[in-house]
Design a protein around this motif. Structure first.
Motif, short mmCIF file in Angstrom:
data_model
loop_
_atom_site.label_atom_id
_atom_site.label_comp_id
_atom_site.label_asym_id
_atom_site.label_seq_id
_atom_site.Cartn_x
_atom_site.Cartn_y
_atom_site.Cartn_z
N PHE A 28 1.14 -1.31 -0.04
CA PHE A 28 -0.12 -0.18 -0.01
C PHE A 28 0.58 1.57 -0.34
N THR A 29 2.34 1.09 0.36
CA THR A 29 3.26 2.26 0.01
C THR A 29 3.43 2.46 -1.55
N LEU A 68 -3.40 4.74 -0.76
CA LEU A 68 -2.94 5.43 0.19
C LEU A 68 -3.44 6.85 0.18
N GLY A 135 0.13 10.03 0.10
CA GLY A 135 -1.72 9.90 0.63
C GLY A 135 -1.60 10.87 1.60
#
Length: 233
Positions: A28-29, A68, A135
């Motif tokens: 999720f990066t 994100l 994000g």
């Protein structure tokens, strides 16, 4: 929702058995946007959810690597909606949570959101600014970079002048801006947003003071996040 894969390997021991593979890992990066990517606005769609009986609308980035960002946007708008329901006392007082995209380019996303009543009146207002690379929600100090904070006093004083020039009566002391101040990034500057009765009487509603970048240029340092914008090319 992620689903595991089922495969059949006839050469494995007990050739008729199936093996269930684990869910693939999800990263999720997001990777930083390239220079080319920052020169293109994110493709956005609109999504909505019903929260405590209130329709809540928010934007969704329709491209890879923005997980994100999408989580951060949804969480911020949802938290705002829950606060509005609590302040209203009952969900029936709200017609919905609406938003406008104020800026979407160069890896920055800026939104203004408000709670609307049945006749289109604004009950509450908030603003959200995000770094699309990470994000992360952007604070006002991020826009100026690592300075001594002198901009805080200058913007507070100039905001009062701008509101008076709009014909509003400033009825309270205008404090220096800080990272709790509501603001939006726009194509040509920064806009400070004020809540009803925060600085002016009821006739002003939710007043705004807009600052063009040429008014603020002296306060930006090299690490100011707005320096990635087209104005500074």
């Amino acid at each position: 929702m992620l689903l595991g894969c089922i495969t059949h390997d006839p050469d494995a021991a007990g050739g008729d058995e199936t093996t269930v593979l684990a869910d693939p890992p999800v990263d999720f990066t997001p990777g930083p946007l390239t220079s080319a990517g920052r020169r293109t606005p994110l493709p956005l769609s609109e999504r909505s959810e019903i929260i405590d009986g209130v329709e809540v609308s928010f934007p969704h980035a329709c491209c890879d690597g923005m997980e994100l960002l999408n989580i951060a946007v949804c969480t911020a708008i949802t938290d705002f909606a829950l606060r509005c329901v609590e302040e209203a006392g009952e969900a029936s007082a709200l017609c919905g949570i609406r938003y406008e995209v104020e800026y979407n380019d160069r890896g920055l996303l800026s939104l203004k959101a408000w709670a609307e009543d049945a006749v289109g009146g604004i009950l509450s207002l908030d603003a959200f600014n995000f770094d699309c690379d990470t994000g992360r929600r952007i604070c006002l100090s991020d826009c100026f970079g690592s300075l001594d904070g002198s901009y805080r006093f200058a913007l507070g004083d100039r905001a009062a002048e701008k509101l008076r020039a709009q014909g509003h009566q400033v009825i309270s002391f205008v404090p220096p801006v800080d990272d709790s101040s509501l603001f939006c990034i726009t194509f040509d500057g920064l806009t400070l947003l004020y809540r009803k009765y925060e600085l002016c009487g009821a006739e002003a509603g939710y007043p705004e003071a807009h600052f063009e970048f040429n008014e603020l240029a002296r306060y930006f340092t090299e690490d100011a996040i707005v320096r990635r914008m087209a104005y500074f090319d």
